[in-house]
Design a protein around this motif. Sequence first.
Motif, mmCIF file in Angstrom:
data_model
loop_
_atom_site.group_PDB
_atom_site.id
_atom_site.type_symbol
_atom_site.label_atom_id
_atom_site.label_comp_id
_atom_site.label_asym_id
_atom_site.label_seq_id
_atom_site.Cartn_x
_atom_site.Cartn_y
_atom_site.Cartn_z
ATOM 1 N N LEU A 240 13.143 50.142 13.252
ATOM 2 C CA LEU A 240 14.251 50.689 12.471
ATOM 3 C C LEU A 240 15.293 49.637 12.104
ATOM 4 O O LEU A 240 15.962 49.743 11.075
ATOM 5 N N ILE A 241 15.466 48.631 12.973
ATOM 6 C CA ILE A 241 16.398 47.538 12.671
ATOM 7 C C ILE A 241 15.645 46.220 12.861
ATOM 8 O O ILE A 241 15.750 45.561 13.903
ATOM 9 N N PRO A 242 14.844 45.828 11.897
ATOM 10 C CA PRO A 242 13.962 44.653 12.042
ATOM 11 C C PRO A 242 14.707 43.359 12.381
ATOM 12 O O PRO A 242 14.177 42.487 13.071
ATOM 13 N N ASN A 243 15.917 43.230 11.874
ATOM 14 C CA ASN A 243 16.667 41.984 12.068
ATOM 15 C C ASN A 243 17.617 42.029 13.256
ATOM 16 O O ASN A 243 18.484 41.159 13.391
ATOM 17 N N PHE A 244 17.472 43.024 14.140
ATOM 18 C CA PHE A 244 18.427 43.192 15.235
ATOM 19 C C PHE A 244 18.524 41.930 16.104
ATOM 20 O O PHE A 244 19.621 41.452 16.420
ATOM 21 N N PHE A 245 17.390 41.356 16.488
ATOM 22 C CA PHE A 245 17.386 40.212 17.399
ATOM 23 C C PHE A 245 17.620 38.882 16.692
ATOM 24 O O PHE A 245 17.590 37.828 17.328
ATOM 25 N N ASP A 246 17.865 38.944 15.376
ATOM 26 C CA ASP A 246 18.265 37.734 14.650
ATOM 27 C C ASP A 246 19.768 37.502 14.770
ATOM 28 O O ASP A 246 20.271 36.428 14.434
ATOM 29 N N GLN A 247 20.473 38.517 15.240
ATOM 30 C CA GLN A 247 21.910 38.405 15.429
ATOM 31 C C GLN A 247 22.198 37.671 16.746
ATOM 32 O O GLN A 247 21.294 37.323 17.492
ATOM 33 N N ASN A 248 23.475 37.449 17.038
ATOM 34 C CA ASN A 248 23.876 36.899 18.335
ATOM 35 C C ASN A 248 23.881 38.053 19.335
ATOM 36 O O ASN A 248 24.793 38.884 19.329
ATOM 37 N N VAL A 261 14.302 31.939 26.125
ATOM 38 C CA VAL A 261 15.317 32.771 25.478
ATOM 39 C C VAL A 261 15.835 32.061 24.224
ATOM 40 O O VAL A 261 16.192 30.878 24.274
ATOM 41 N N PRO A 262 15.887 32.758 23.081
ATOM 42 C CA PRO A 262 16.391 32.141 21.843
ATOM 43 C C PRO A 262 17.833 31.669 21.991
ATOM 44 O O PRO A 262 18.595 32.185 22.825
ATOM 45 N N GLU A 263 18.222 30.709 21.180
ATOM 46 C CA GLU A 263 19.565 30.131 21.248
ATOM 47 C C GLU A 263 20.655 31.172 20.991
ATOM 48 O O GLU A 263 21.765 31.048 21.482
ATOM 49 N N ASN A 264 20.303 32.200 20.198
ATOM 50 C CA ASN A 264 21.316 33.192 19.823
ATOM 51 C C ASN A 264 21.387 34.362 20.798
ATOM 52 O O ASN A 264 22.054 35.365 20.522
ATOM 53 N N THR A 265 20.721 34.255 21.954
ATOM 54 C CA THR A 265 20.620 35.382 22.883
ATOM 55 C C THR A 265 21.117 35.000 24.275
ATOM 56 O O THR A 265 20.830 33.914 24.771
ATOM 57 N N ASN A 308 27.598 39.582 18.545
ATOM 58 C CA ASN A 308 27.901 40.774 17.740
ATOM 59 C C ASN A 308 26.915 41.918 17.938
ATOM 60 O O ASN A 308 26.955 42.898 17.208
ATOM 61 N N ALA A 309 26.011 41.790 18.918
ATOM 62 C CA ALA A 309 25.060 42.871 19.172
ATOM 63 C C ALA A 309 24.772 42.957 20.672
ATOM 64 O O ALA A 309 24.692 41.936 21.353
ATOM 65 N N VAL A 310 24.637 44.189 21.166
ATOM 66 C CA VAL A 310 24.312 44.418 22.578
ATOM 67 C C VAL A 310 23.037 45.249 22.659
ATOM 68 O O VAL A 310 22.924 46.299 22.010
ATOM 69 N N TYR A 311 22.087 44.757 23.415
ATOM 70 C CA TYR A 311 20.829 45.471 23.663
ATOM 71 C C TYR A 311 20.814 45.857 25.135
ATOM 72 O O TYR A 311 21.051 45.025 26.005
ATOM 73 N N MET A 312 20.544 47.138 25.439
ATOM 74 C CA MET A 312 20.561 47.584 26.828
ATOM 75 C C MET A 312 19.373 48.485 27.123
ATOM 76 O O MET A 312 19.183 49.520 26.489
#
Length: 370
Positions: A240-248, A261-265, A308-312
């Motif tokens: 549903l949000i394909p670009n979610f993990f492209d954010q910080n 772990v990616p640099e933005n995570t 700018n994004a939180v994954y839980m």
Amino acid sequence: MAFIPYLNFLSRWLLFLAVFYKAAKTREKRWGLITVALFVNALDVESYILTPLGVSIRPEAYDIASKIPNFFVAGLLTWGGIQLRKERSEFRDVVTLGIFAIAAYIWLFLLATEFFDRFEHSFAIKSSFPSFVFGASLIYVGYMLRNYVISKNTLEELFPWGLILLGAINLTYPFTRNIESIASVAFLLAAVFRLMAAVGALKFAIHPSEMAVFEKPKQQKPPEVKGAFIFKSKEELKKLIPNFFDQNVIMITRNPPKEKVPENTLVYWLTKMEESSIKADGKIYPVSPTRIDILIHLLTKNLESGYNAVYMDGFEYLMIENGFESAVKFLFDLKDRVVSEGKVIALIIDPRTLTEKQMALLEREFSNRI
């Protein structure tokens, strides 16, 4: 033991300066409160200012004047200790501090009367409450530091343990002060414990090995989507949000990534294993699930720094360790902070792990539509 006063003076000021450095570096209220308390304790107006100047306190005022610093320092330390565990004081904390303030107020007035003089051991009785609250506040701050701030099995542990042992010594003051052979040993131990705390505090303030960090992402990225959403799986989120993990992204998870772990995570791994027994891998930081007050503080700082994004996906685990009410309170607090800053939070949860009522409560706060 003529050197004891000098050792005491040195240890008091070293401890104050270490915490002062921490407060100046972080500009956090909790360290500011503890710094002021330690400054008052280090200042010791009677011993280090009045006595060298040849000024003495009037005998009739001594009982009151000598106990005021105990109450003042104990109040500040307790308030600072509360802030070590959680970012915001609760109503019950205010009630506790209020009761303490009233009790201290009454005790000081009683010291101005002949109320205590009628008892055989009046000195021990007069000193009992001030010494107890002062010693207990040191033990409390030491406990909070060790359990919520300081990394275990490191030199930093000297900081909380020194305060705890110093607090224990102060609890004996009313009964040992007038026994010369014991009093001199107690003063020596107090100086040693302060010095021990100062060494740990210096290590913690200058080169901390904290369980987690506040850090800025290398590249600032605008949020792809804003709001609070709930999904049944990580795969559904990606669909549903394909670009979610492209954010910080800040991840709060029970299952840390196995790959790099990616640099933005930034990853907070919820685990009950001792933080000090786990070597942080890149941007993966272990956090106990029972330390949700510290976790909300870490998340807030990192959101302010540019994430700018939180994954839980660890809510069920938080619920098991803290109870549904505490876990959902943490979750809603986090969600409000994220949404108020125009950012996004994605909650992954299996509906089978909750009751219908619990799930309905979450669905009122989190949307399943983009």
